[in-house]
Design a protein around this motif. Sequence first.
Motif, PDB file in Angstrom:
ATOM      1  N   ILE A  56       0.873  -1.182   0.000  1.00 51.64           N
ATOM      2  CA  ILE A  56       0.000   0.000   0.000  1.00 51.64           C
ATOM      3  C   ILE A  56       0.905   1.226   0.000  1.00 51.64           C
ATOM      4  CG2 ILE A  56      -1.711   1.329   1.316  1.00 51.64           C
ATOM      5  CD1 ILE A  56      -2.605  -1.325   2.567  1.00 51.64           C
TER       6      ILE A  56
ATOM      7  N   HIS B 203       0.741  -3.264   3.616  1.00 58.49           N
ATOM      8  CA  HIS B 203       0.371  -4.137   2.515  1.00 58.49           C
ATOM      9  C   HIS B 203      -1.034  -4.676   2.721  1.00 58.49           C
ATOM     10  CE1 HIS B 203       1.853  -6.816   5.689  1.00 58.49           C
ATOM     11  NE2 HIS B 203       0.973  -7.679   5.205  1.00 58.49           N
ATOM     12  N   ILE B 204      -1.528  -5.324   1.683  1.00 62.14           N
ATOM     13  CA  ILE B 204      -2.840  -5.955   1.756  1.00 62.14           C
ATOM     14  C   ILE B 204      -2.763  -7.298   1.058  1.00 62.14           C
ATOM     15  CG2 ILE B 204      -3.667  -4.710  -0.315  1.00 62.14           C
ATOM     16  CD1 ILE B 204      -6.476  -4.789   1.004  1.00 62.14           C
TER      17      ILE B 204
ATOM     18  N   CYS C  13      -9.963  -9.272   2.982  1.00 63.05           N
ATOM     19  CA  CYS C  13      -8.512  -9.086   2.903  1.00 63.05           C
ATOM     20  C   CYS C  13      -7.933  -8.995   4.310  1.00 63.05           C
ATOM     21  CB  CYS C  13      -8.179  -7.785   2.165  1.00 63.05           C
ATOM     22  SG  CYS C  13      -8.974  -7.624   0.571  1.00 63.05           S
TER      23      CYS C  13
ATOM     24  N   SER D 166      -5.006  -6.549   6.012  1.00 63.92           N
ATOM     25  CA  SER D 166      -4.199  -5.396   5.615  1.00 63.92           C
ATOM     26  C   SER D 166      -3.446  -4.822   6.801  1.00 63.92           C
ATOM     27  CB  SER D 166      -5.087  -4.304   5.012  1.00 63.92           C
ATOM     28  OG  SER D 166      -5.858  -3.684   6.018  1.00 63.92           O
TER      29      SER D 166
ATOM     30  N   THR E 194      -9.837  -6.716   6.557  1.00 60.23           N
ATOM     31  CA  THR E 194     -10.334  -5.554   5.810  1.00 60.23           C
ATOM     32  C   THR E 194     -11.236  -6.053   4.680  1.00 60.23           C
ATOM     33  OG1 THR E 194      -8.204  -4.484   6.239  1.00 60.23           O
ATOM     34  CG2 THR E 194      -9.638  -3.459   4.599  1.00 60.23           C
TER      35      THR E 194
END
Lengths: 363, 331
Positions: free
Chosen positions: B46, B212-213, B236, B238, B249
């Motif tokens: 991200i 990050h995800i 997700c 994250s 998420t």
Amino acid sequence: MRIYRKEADEVQLIAFPDEHVQKGDYFVIEDPAQSRGLLVQAIDLQYANVPGVLEDILRDVMTDGELSGEDVDPLNISSQVDALKDTRLAVCKIRGTIAQDGSLSPSTSWLPSRTASKIRPYAVNRLIMNGGKMPVKLGHNDGEPISVDASGLDGGLNIITGRKGSGKSHLAKLLLLSIAGWGAPCIVLDVNGEYINLHKSKDGRQSSARLTVLGPRSGLNFSMAKLGLRTVAGVLSHALDLPATSSKVFTTIWKDLEARGDLTLPTVIQAVQSWSCHDSVREALTSRLQVLMESGLFDEANPLTEERILHTIEGGGVLVVNLKNQSQIVRRILVEIFLGELTKRRKRTCTCAILTGMILLRG
Amino acid sequence: MQSLRGSTLNPRTVSLVDMGLDDGDSEEQLEIGASSIAMGLKRNPINPLRESVPIAACDASSVKIGETETGMIFAIRAVAVWRQPDRIAFTRWGPLLFHIPNSDGHQEKYRDDESRAFGGLSVKTLRVLTKLRNHVERWVQEELAMSVKDGVVLFDGSLTAGTPDNPSSRVQRILSTARNNNSIVIALSKSTQLTVGGKNILGFFDAERIPHIIDITSVVENEYPAYPIRFLGRVCVSKLSPDGFLFRTDIDRDADEQQALVALGRIAGTDVIFHGYPETLRIAHIFSTFTANEILAVQRFVASNHHVSLQARPNLRRSLFGPFGTSRYVA
């Protein structure tokens, strides 16, 4: 208001925001089941320790800065939240118990019901014993004359307290002149020398009070023999911190000199010098006896006798002992002497007049 | 609540430790097969984007106020928070009070052994409460979806729906409204029951430091039938900041991978990220939570406005077990 807790002679009351409480206010906690009320006076105000208040305040602080918003509170519960936050704890001192007939007694050891008691303000002027057998006029309050019953002051320790400039000395002088006027013998230990002209008014006129002013090296002299072992030993121990071991030796020396009919301060000092005792005891006694000698309070030739003191204060006389500019040591010695003499007198006297005396310790 | 007049209320005790019901984080435990992890899920970094976009968040919480002779009283509150370039605004609704009766004449629907299973609440009471809270929260979510344009709307919880307490049609409507306003809905869960081999899924990816995800939608969906539970968002995991925690998420399914990354980048770049959690959503949670002082105030309100007398019943657990007689699940 509600009772929260009681500890010793203190009661804590919960006061809600709409209840007016100030430091100094009097309240009566009336327990209908016991037909009496506890008289208390607020001595401190604190915030009530409600759980979660800190979290609320921390959250409120968030809205002081860049965060702003609106509460849609249809039930208006936020007003209850604010009321809890502003709830106060009044710490009150228990002053006594008011009986059903309105009389005040010093009883403080009972518990009023937490649930059934009613708490209401108590007008302080109701505590003033207006009139009475020996009224002493103090002045006016809201146009009403205020007086206290001098006989109500008798038999107990009365303390006048207040901030600087609030009129403590004035009240004390008023009481003194009044009870002297009622024939009470009075002794004043005047630390600041403000009672020496008590018999004169502002415009210089003399009042009817019989005032005698004495002081160290100014008429106030004592002799060892007249004071007696108990009083002198009390002075050495309480005013001059003589250790107990040395006090025992002093008692022996005293009795020896008394038996020989040679009891004066100089002879006592001399006897101590030659007495067979430990050096530290001798030193302890000598140093303290020298303090007595240097105080100027002892004159074996012309001592102030008990009879003379009584003659001065009998029938409403006022003896002012001027302690202005005297050292702490001299003041302590004199206080100890007077307390010792008065104690002696009370033990000997079988009957007392209604007003047996008033000692004012100013300072 | 008018019918409570003259009755008694056993107020709940308040303390700074044992405070309250969950606020909607519960989800069902789901074991994901270890082989799915072994397949290697893609990790997308991200990148914080310093584009100032409207970010809004909402949360709701509920708390038990006390027990009456015939049921329980709860309070619900919801908050919406908007982050704008120069300020943060909020609107808070509540407390709203509800009396949930113990019986509605349909007790046979609930198993006896489930009664009092959930922190002293019966299944029925818990379901009614959950429904009420969800209803209030969804209403606020609808308001946000309508009001935020070209921005990001943050929800607390997940985009899983399909139960009677949480109808999917309503969630779909919210997502659709947001899309019409060119906004994207993202839901963050503070906890998750997703596990792999008994280990919480967040533990598998925690070591990575960069934001990050990881999309685990395919893995999760395989474990569930298509109905009634529906994953209306892509599931997700994250991490929004290098030092932050991992969160489950959920992102609107309609948004593709690139759109999702842009939305998360905007959050990371615009909002303050507090241990990996967006500040806007954090403020929403803080402002919706009931403090002990507020619970006392509500109890006071109920007692005075509904003429209910407060009668605290002794706590049986404490009487029997002393300091060992508490349960963290007692509402």
